[in-house]
Write a protein that holds these residues in place. Sequence first.
Motif, PDB file in Angstrom:
ATOM      1  N   SER A  80       0.734  -1.158   0.027  1.00  0.00           N
ATOM      2  CA  SER A  80      -0.010   0.185  -0.116  1.00  0.00           C
ATOM      3  C   SER A  80       0.697   1.323  -0.026  1.00  0.00           C
ATOM      4  CB  SER A  80      -1.022  -0.171   1.203  1.00  0.00           C
ATOM      5  OG  SER A  80      -1.394   1.249   1.504  1.00  0.00           O
ATOM      6  N   TYR A 106      -8.122  -4.145   1.215  1.00  0.00           N
ATOM      7  CA  TYR A 106      -7.007  -4.951   1.694  1.00  0.00           C
ATOM      8  C   TYR A 106      -6.639  -4.202   2.760  1.00  0.00           C
ATOM      9  CZ  TYR A 106      -6.720  -7.070  -2.726  1.00  0.00           C
ATOM     10  OH  TYR A 106      -7.174  -7.984  -4.086  1.00  0.00           O
ATOM     11  N   THR A 107      -6.110  -4.735   3.951  1.00  0.00           N
ATOM     12  CA  THR A 107      -5.790  -4.445   5.492  1.00  0.00           C
ATOM     13  C   THR A 107      -4.949  -3.013   5.349  1.00  0.00           C
ATOM     14  OG1 THR A 107      -6.041  -6.616   6.154  1.00  0.00           O
ATOM     15  CG2 THR A 107      -5.204  -4.991   7.651  1.00  0.00           C
ATOM     16  N   GLY A 108      -3.948  -3.218   4.402  1.00  0.00           N
ATOM     17  CA  GLY A 108      -2.857  -2.081   4.370  1.00  0.00           C
ATOM     18  C   GLY A 108      -3.420  -0.926   3.634  1.00  0.00           C
ATOM     19  N   VAL A 110      -6.647  -0.051   3.483  1.00  0.00           N
ATOM     20  CA  VAL A 110      -7.839   0.411   4.132  1.00  0.00           C
ATOM     21  C   VAL A 110      -7.042   1.419   5.433  1.00  0.00           C
ATOM     22  CG1 VAL A 110      -9.716   0.039   5.796  1.00  0.00           C
ATOM     23  CG2 VAL A 110      -9.347  -1.341   3.532  1.00  0.00           C
ATOM     24  N   MET A 111      -6.126   0.823   5.802  1.00  0.00           N
ATOM     25  CA  MET A 111      -5.774   1.758   6.942  1.00  0.00           C
ATOM     26  C   MET A 111      -5.038   2.868   6.502  1.00  0.00           C
ATOM     27  SD  MET A 111      -4.318  -0.868   9.834  1.00  0.00           S
ATOM     28  CE  MET A 111      -4.020  -2.508   9.281  1.00  0.00           C
TER      29      MET A 111
END
Lengths: 354, 211
Positions: A80, A106-108, A110-111
């Motif tokens: 990301s 995707y986790t990265g 999104v954060m």
Amino acid sequence: MKKLINKIENVITEQMEGMAAAHSSIKINLEPKYIYRSEETKKGKVVIISGGGSGHEPMHGGFVGLGMLDAACPGEVFTSPTPDQMFECAKKVENGGGVLFLVKNYTGDVMNFEMAAEMLNADGIKTQNILIDDDVAVKDSLYTAGRRGVGTTVIMEKIVGAAAEAGYDLEQCAALAKKVNSRGRSMGMALTSCIVPAAGKPNFDIDEDEIEIGVGIHGEPGRKRIPLTNADEITTILTSAILDDKAYSRPLREWDFSTNSWVEKELTSDAFKAGDQMIALVNGLGSTPVSELYTVYRKFNELCEAKNITIARNLVGSYITALDMQGCSITLVRADDEMIKLWDAPVNTAGLKM
Amino acid sequence: MVTIKQTQLIEWLKNITLVIRENKDILTALDSEIGDADHGFNMERGFNKVSEKIDELSRSQDIAMLMKNTGMTLISSIGGASGPLYGTFFMQAGAVLGDKTEITLTDLKNSIENGVKGVKDRGRASVGDKTMIDVLEPAVQSLSESVGENLSLEQALSNMVDVAKNGMKSTIDMIAKKGRASYLGERSIGHQDAGATSSYLILKALKETIN
């Protein structure tokens, strides 16, 4: 590893420099990295920005231009981008109408995009994030990071980009993006793995006579690994997974402007049914010849017809890739008249022209 | 009362960089089993940046600013999921320290507790999800108990690292529910979480710097 690259650490920069040299419609910034439209947009226009790890070209940088994205933030390969990068990018292109980030789930991603949206909203620039989570290979969101964002992203960027161009405001653009996400489903498969330049070796091992069904665009494992079979059978597996997928509900986070905080809102994707009209994408993952994609489209079209599902518009080609992976994905987005009209609006980007 | 001085926390940051470099290949190998094989590279990129900027960071006026500037450096250089998570940890850990330039065990507990709360808000993970939280949450618990029992700083850090290590090991038997490993479902059992491992290394570096 055999690749057309120079120094590994320059891969992203050199590709951006090449894009800017080839297309006068886009400009690039290297510190931090982002790609943006050359020509000024109309005052008050919502700016549509996306981004994510590199390696999926032409998405997202190739979709910057008239009728699609205002800017894109590329990260390292499959990693990301960072909030400061998104923040600078949004500040550069923002035009008084607010910012809409289109973010693959995707986790990265999104954060990092959430942090960027917090920074922009704190800075007085209205910013909303809408997620794409359309990969039916992931069963549920209760025990996983949720469905991944894949092919629907391309269709969303086209439709929402056209809406922003047509004068939709931030709230309307966000509502439309949510609608597209709730109506999109995808499923992919891999014939081979892919090689991340920094790693220098295949992302996963797969035998000459095996294929991965339900693979993600970074080589994430799918639903199952099966013996290699013919195009019709593979197409049938992918198409059935999409058409047979039941209604899917999950909570997705969005920014609440009244409380200045994130709230979870339930989003439901109804199952597809006979009579639906669709926008379809048959997509190559990077090293698949377009001739094979048409072989897939042939069977896919036949299967949709048999279920009385109309493909109103289609796109066949490599639009969301996984570096040099061989394989394909299929995406269906249930369309209404508004979406078709926006799909038909002019678009002029490096990666998509209509 | 024994305290931790700002200069010692600067040493901690330097030591984290060293321990991450030493363990880069291990972190990447753990991540390649159930993730995307970049945790070692990403953590090294972030802490190399911290190390490059260490003189500038050392000039921070107090511990809160030191932690905030470290967090910002990590957020802008790591990317992926680790960038926001570790960046948030340091920023939130600093946020409760006012203008202190040395801290007591109670301050340290409050600081790490707030850092971990930040990580949980950002990543929405709980104990048992096979993440950093399986190390960080028990570590906070241990610090709280040590404060309650009036233990020495040295003993408290030692106890904290012991439970952190158990937390790290506990991820081996878990099914991943967050991040890329979660797509593997039951196939994620049997592998130690890479993020839990880097969290343990960071806490262990704190103990070794102070004690």
